[in-house]
Design a protein around this motif. Structure first.
Motif, PDB file in Angstrom:
ATOM      1  N   VAL A   1      89.901  19.569  54.930  1.00  0.00           N
ATOM      2  CA  VAL A   1      88.704  19.976  55.670  1.00  0.00           C
ATOM      3  C   VAL A   1      89.179  20.524  57.001  1.00  0.00           C
ATOM      4  CG1 VAL A   1      86.544  19.223  56.704  1.00  0.00           C
ATOM      5  CG2 VAL A   1      87.289  18.238  54.531  1.00  0.00           C
ATOM      6  N   LEU A   2      88.822  21.760  57.309  1.00  0.00           N
ATOM      7  CA  LEU A   2      89.297  22.414  58.525  1.00  0.00           C
ATOM      8  C   LEU A   2      88.114  22.685  59.452  1.00  0.00           C
ATOM      9  CD1 LEU A   2      92.103  23.443  59.500  1.00  0.00           C
ATOM     10  CD2 LEU A   2      91.330  25.723  58.877  1.00  0.00           C
ATOM     11  N   ASN A   3      88.164  22.077  60.639  1.00  0.00           N
ATOM     12  CA  ASN A   3      87.064  22.194  61.612  1.00  0.00           C
ATOM     13  C   ASN A   3      85.719  21.907  60.956  1.00  0.00           C
ATOM     14  OD1 ASN A   3      88.847  22.788  63.670  1.00  0.00           O
ATOM     15  ND2 ASN A   3      88.565  24.992  63.518  1.00  0.00           N
ATOM     16  N   GLY A   4      85.698  20.868  60.093  1.00  0.00           N
ATOM     17  CA  GLY A   4      84.475  20.454  59.434  1.00  0.00           C
ATOM     18  C   GLY A   4      84.121  21.222  58.181  1.00  0.00           C
ATOM     19  N   GLU A   5      84.916  22.200  57.802  1.00  0.00           N
ATOM     20  CA  GLU A   5      84.619  23.054  56.653  1.00  0.00           C
ATOM     21  C   GLU A   5      85.593  22.760  55.518  1.00  0.00           C
ATOM     22  OE1 GLU A   5      84.736  27.849  55.630  1.00  0.00           O
ATOM     23  OE2 GLU A   5      84.482  27.186  57.707  1.00  0.00           O
ATOM     24  N   PRO A   6      85.120  22.247  54.370  1.00  0.00           N
ATOM     25  CA  PRO A   6      86.007  22.005  53.227  1.00  0.00           C
ATOM     26  C   PRO A   6      86.612  23.315  52.734  1.00  0.00           C
ATOM     27  CG  PRO A   6      83.901  20.886  52.933  1.00  0.00           C
ATOM     28  CD  PRO A   6      83.729  21.825  54.079  1.00  0.00           C
ATOM     29  N   LEU A   7      87.909  23.266  52.399  1.00  0.00           N
ATOM     30  CA  LEU A   7      88.602  24.453  51.913  1.00  0.00           C
ATOM     31  C   LEU A   7      88.797  24.361  50.409  1.00  0.00           C
ATOM     32  CD1 LEU A   7      91.430  24.898  54.592  1.00  0.00           C
ATOM     33  CD2 LEU A   7      89.102  25.820  54.620  1.00  0.00           C
ATOM     34  N   SER A   8      88.823  25.494  49.753  1.00  0.00           N
ATOM     35  CA  SER A   8      89.170  25.530  48.343  1.00  0.00           C
ATOM     36  C   SER A   8      90.673  25.357  48.201  1.00  0.00           C
ATOM     37  CB  SER A   8      88.738  26.856  47.725  1.00  0.00           C
ATOM     38  OG  SER A   8      89.499  27.921  48.267  1.00  0.00           O
ATOM     39  N   LYS A   9      91.109  24.926  47.016  1.00  0.00           N
ATOM     40  CA  LYS A   9      92.533  24.686  46.801  1.00  0.00           C
ATOM     41  C   LYS A   9      93.372  25.953  46.950  1.00  0.00           C
ATOM     42  CE  LYS A   9      92.283  20.487  44.034  1.00  0.00           C
ATOM     43  NZ  LYS A   9      92.708  19.794  42.786  1.00  0.00           N
ATOM     44  N   SER A  10      92.765  27.088  46.801  1.00  0.00           N
ATOM     45  CA  SER A  10      93.508  28.338  46.957  1.00  0.00           C
ATOM     46  C   SER A  10      93.852  28.624  48.408  1.00  0.00           C
ATOM     47  CB  SER A  10      92.691  29.498  46.383  1.00  0.00           C
ATOM     48  OG  SER A  10      91.472  29.654  47.106  1.00  0.00           O
ATOM     49  N   ALA A  11      93.293  27.842  49.336  1.00  0.00           N
ATOM     50  CA  ALA A  11      93.515  28.095  50.764  1.00  0.00           C
ATOM     51  C   ALA A  11      94.819  27.483  51.270  1.00  0.00           C
ATOM     52  CB  ALA A  11      92.340  27.575  51.580  1.00  0.00           C
ATOM     53  N   TRP A  12      95.465  26.661  50.446  1.00  0.00           N
ATOM     54  CA  TRP A  12      96.713  26.062  50.916  1.00  0.00           C
ATOM     55  C   TRP A  12      97.761  26.056  49.812  1.00  0.00           C
ATOM     56  CZ3 TRP A  12      92.603  22.609  49.815  1.00  0.00           C
ATOM     57  CH2 TRP A  12      92.849  21.662  48.818  1.00  0.00           C
ATOM     58  N   SER A  13      99.011  25.940  50.240  1.00  0.00           N
ATOM     59  CA  SER A  13     100.125  25.828  49.301  1.00  0.00           C
ATOM     60  C   SER A  13     101.240  25.033  49.967  1.00  0.00           C
ATOM     61  CB  SER A  13     100.642  27.203  48.880  1.00  0.00           C
ATOM     62  OG  SER A  13     101.180  27.891  49.995  1.00  0.00           O
ATOM     63  N   ASN A  14     102.020  24.363  49.125  1.00  0.00           N
ATOM     64  CA  ASN A  14     103.115  23.535  49.643  1.00  0.00           C
ATOM     65  C   ASN A  14     104.256  23.477  48.629  1.00  0.00           C
ATOM     66  OD1 ASN A  14     104.588  21.819  51.260  1.00  0.00           O
ATOM     67  ND2 ASN A  14     103.495  19.969  50.629  1.00  0.00           N
ATOM     68  N   PRO A  15     104.865  24.621  48.322  1.00  0.00           N
ATOM     69  CA  PRO A  15     105.892  24.610  47.267  1.00  0.00           C
ATOM     70  C   PRO A  15     107.179  23.900  47.655  1.00  0.00           C
ATOM     71  CG  PRO A  15     105.749  26.780  48.278  1.00  0.00           C
ATOM     72  CD  PRO A  15     104.597  25.977  48.819  1.00  0.00           C
ATOM     73  N   GLU A  16     107.558  23.894  48.956  1.00  0.00           N
ATOM     74  CA  GLU A  16     108.864  23.362  49.363  1.00  0.00           C
ATOM     75  C   GLU A  16     108.778  22.272  50.425  1.00  0.00           C
ATOM     76  OE1 GLU A  16     111.634  24.101  47.850  1.00  0.00           O
ATOM     77  OE2 GLU A  16     110.594  25.500  46.518  1.00  0.00           O
TER      78      GLU A  16
ATOM     79  N   LEU B   1     103.572  22.769  54.376  1.00  0.00           N
ATOM     80  CA  LEU B   1     102.187  22.972  53.967  1.00  0.00           C
ATOM     81  C   LEU B   1     101.562  24.085  54.803  1.00  0.00           C
ATOM     82  CD1 LEU B   1      99.638  22.064  52.393  1.00  0.00           C
ATOM     83  CD2 LEU B   1      99.286  20.333  54.193  1.00  0.00           C
ATOM     84  N   ALA B   2     101.223  25.189  54.141  1.00  0.00           N
ATOM     85  CA  ALA B   2     100.628  26.341  54.809  1.00  0.00           C
ATOM     86  C   ALA B   2      99.143  26.405  54.465  1.00  0.00           C
ATOM     87  CB  ALA B   2     101.322  27.628  54.386  1.00  0.00           C
ATOM     88  N   ILE B   3      98.299  26.420  55.480  1.00  0.00           N
ATOM     89  CA  ILE B   3      96.846  26.408  55.314  1.00  0.00           C
ATOM     90  C   ILE B   3      96.272  27.672  55.935  1.00  0.00           C
ATOM     91  CG2 ILE B   3      94.726  25.119  55.742  1.00  0.00           C
ATOM     92  CD1 ILE B   3      96.599  22.675  56.352  1.00  0.00           C
ATOM     93  N   ALA B   4      95.632  28.489  55.117  1.00  0.00           N
ATOM     94  CA  ALA B   4      95.007  29.712  55.635  1.00  0.00           C
ATOM     95  C   ALA B   4      93.743  29.340  56.410  1.00  0.00           C
ATOM     96  CB  ALA B   4      94.666  30.655  54.479  1.00  0.00           C
ATOM     97  N   LEU B   5      93.641  29.832  57.630  1.00  0.00           N
ATOM     98  CA  LEU B   5      92.456  29.555  58.438  1.00  0.00           C
ATOM     99  C   LEU B   5      91.305  30.454  57.983  1.00  0.00           C
ATOM    100  CD1 LEU B   5      94.050  29.379  62.015  1.00  0.00           C
ATOM    101  CD2 LEU B   5      93.728  27.523  60.373  1.00  0.00           C
ATOM    102  N   PRO B   6      90.100  29.921  57.817  1.00  0.00           N
ATOM    103  CA  PRO B   6      88.962  30.766  57.441  1.00  0.00           C
ATOM    104  C   PRO B   6      88.726  31.907  58.427  1.00  0.00           C
ATOM    105  CG  PRO B   6      88.401  28.445  57.230  1.00  0.00           C
ATOM    106  CD  PRO B   6      89.738  28.507  57.921  1.00  0.00           C
TER     107      PRO B   6
END
Length: 572
Positions: free
Chosen positions: A95-110, A113-118
């Motif tokens: 949840v980013l700034n109160g807004e739930p993100l879809s799973k496509s908004a983040w990745s953590n292969p190695e 953890l990279a989270i795309a900001l809306p």
């Protein structure tokens, strides 16, 4: 039920007890196994304001769940939030700034953890991320020499759990900025453990919640913790508490958590707390975290300087110096490591060299000069001189700590300690005290409340020495910090004249003075140009550097170390 537990990922809660991980499992990526080094450009744009960390520990399944609420301020525009987290702890939701993100908004292969900001963040914007995660954390092979969870049992068979993270980093069990300058402004911890267990933690205890089924949640809050200083420690602990009336007028709460059946040994160790604090406050300055606590907890591993909750696993060993070296060493890191933190692991000697030097100094404070000399002599025989103490580049902790990775290894302890011993003699006690005050507190008049944790470097330390003494000691640090080999004192006799000359790696000037005892008289040679001489009356006995003030090459020590190595090889 504690409302926080509703946030835990269902996948983690369904972990079974079969196929528990072995030491070294699950495997780490190179990204997670590295702590420090060059800072990721996107992470450099973040100021880490605070973190609220919710954990539940499942000892029988060797699993954890977590909810981390992280608050950052953007120091520059950015489109992604990047934090470090072991991929063995999969993310269940963000949840980013109160807004739930879809799973496509983040990745953590190695493990990053990279989270795309809306919406892109502007300079000065606040970013609050609530990350729900959990799973099977990495199990240490031999903590604290490597890192991860230690899942052990007490002698009576109850769960006993601990973490270490100095080498591999905080991302082993919580999402963080895994480099020394990534300290958050504050961390609040909520640690839920099975019935009958306790969870001593960092900082100040806010309270303990008892849940309907007997589990308890231990709530702690710590200000400006070191990145690797957050620790989870769980067990069926007994507790001793007391207080120390500081030389600076404040009162420091003291706690020791230990296993049942050890009351006599625990009381004896606890009796060392106040005298050791008094030494540090006398020799260095005020205890940095007096408004929180001095905390120590018994662990199933040797030890680690977890801020305000130092791990102790020395088995109450006795030593001829009359104090517990491990307790004293880890406590010293509250000043050298937690209050003063090296901004780059390349300068790790600032932590370990000072902490190691504090032991012979404490021996002297307790027993006098003979104890100081004996303890220093023991350290001298462990100096390896394989690589310089510093490289001048940004390095990971493991790259510094391990010889096989090109680092100075144990010399950050023993060689650095002896360097400080020599520096203290060279510039005098008063200036050495001033240098240490400025390095640790950033000021000459530290008092409770007028300083906060700070970052330090070798370059700054050298500049502080110059500022305090009014002299440039670049020649000193060039040899001891930036060269591997020790300076060698060459002796030549011509008639009744003894000539001395310094030979240093790479050549150059080395203006280290030397004491020479001639019969019953001691002469100090200034050696301003790296050489000096003294007249020796016929038949007079000569001793060079009779009080072992100067760290220099010793053929005897080298021969001893070679013999030891041969003995070890033959014993295999």
């Amino acid at each position: 039920m504690n409302a926080r537990l509703l946030l835990l990922p269902l996948a983690a809660l369904s972990l079974g007890a079969a196929d528990l991980p072995k030491p070294g499992e699950p495997a780490l990526t190179p990204q997670t196994a590295a702590s420090g080094g060059p800072v990721d450009p996107e992470q450099a744009k973040l100021a880490f304001d605070d973190a609220d960390l919710v954990f539940e520990i499942f000892p029988e399944r060797q699993a954890i769940t977590g909810v981390a609420t992280l608050r950052f301020t953007a120091k520059a525009p950015l489109a992604r939030l990047v934090v470090d987290l072991d991929r063995n702890l999969p993310v269940g939701g963000i949840v980013l700034n109160g807004e739930p993100l879809s799973k496509s908004a983040w990745s953590n292969p190695e493990g990053k953890l990279a989270i795309a900001l809306p919406r892109p963040a502007r300079t000065g914007d606040t970013i609050v991320a609530r990350i729900t995660y959990g799973g099977t954390p990495h199990v240490a092979v031999e903590a604290p020499w490597d890192d991860g969870f230690v899942w052990a049992k007490t002698p009576d068979g109850r769960p006993w759990v601990a973490t270490t993270a100095e080498g591999y980093g905080c991302d082993l069990f919580w999402p963080c900025l895994d480099f020394p300058t990534g300290k958050p402004g504050a961390v609040t911890l909520h640690i839920t453990v099975p019935k009958g267990l306790k969870a001593p933690g960092n900082g100040r205890l806010l309270g303990v919640d008892t849940l309907a089924d007997g589990r308890t949640t231990w709530n702690w809050r710590i200000k400006r913790p070191n990145t690797y200083g957050i620790a989870l420690t769980v067990g069926p602990y007994e507790e001793i508490s007391g207080s120390y009336r500081s030389r600076y007028g404040n009162t420091v709460p003291m706690f020791y958590w230990y296993l049942a059946g050890e009351e006599a040994q625990a009381k004896a160790l606890f009796a060392e707390f106040a005298p050791t604090l008094d030494f540090f406050e006398s020799e260095i300055g005020p205890y940095p975290f007096g408004d929180e606590k001095l905390g120590v907890v018994e662990t199933p591993h040797k030890g680690m300087e977890h801020q305000t909750i130092n791990a102790y696993g020395n088995g109450y060993a006795k030593a001829p110096e009359g104090f517990d070296w491990l307790f004293q060493h880890e406590l010293s890191h509250e000043w050298f490591g937690n209050q003063m933190t090296a901004a780059n692991w390349d300068d790790m000697w600032l932590h370990e060299g000072y902490a190691t030097y504090m032991q012979p100094l404490y021996g002297r404070w307790r027993d006098g000069e003979a104890r100081y000399a004996v303890m220093l002599e023991g350290e001298r025989n462990l100096i390896g001189n394989v690589r310089p103490l510093t490289s001048g580049i940004e390095r990971t902790e493991e790259d510094v700590y391990r010889l096989d990775r090109g680092g100075p290894g144990q010399d950050i302890y023993y060689k650095a300690s002896w360097m400080l011993h020599t520096l203290r003699w060279l510039i005098g006690d008063r200036d050495f005290k001033a240098v240490t005050l400025l390095a640790v507190y950033g000021r000459l008049d530290p008092k409770p409340g007028n300083f906060t944790p700070r970052y330090a470097s070798s370059a700054e330390y050298e500049a502080i020495v110059k500022r305090v003494t009014g002299k440039d000691y670049g020649w000193f640090f060039d040899v001891y910090l930036r060269k591997a080999a020790l300076p060698e004192l060459i002796e030549r006799r011509a008639g009744n004249i003894l000539a001395l000359e310094w030979a240093v790696p790479g050549g150059g000037a080395f203006a280290m003075p030397v004491d020479v005892r001639v019969g019953t008289r001691t002469v100090r040679l200034a050696m301003a140009d790296g050489s000096g001489s003294v007249a020796i009356p016929t038949g007079a006995h000569v001793t060079i550097d009779p009080y072992a003030r100067v760290l220099r090459r010793s053929a005897a020590v080298e021969a001893f170390q070679a013999w030891q190595a041969a003995q070890r090889k033959a014993a295999k």
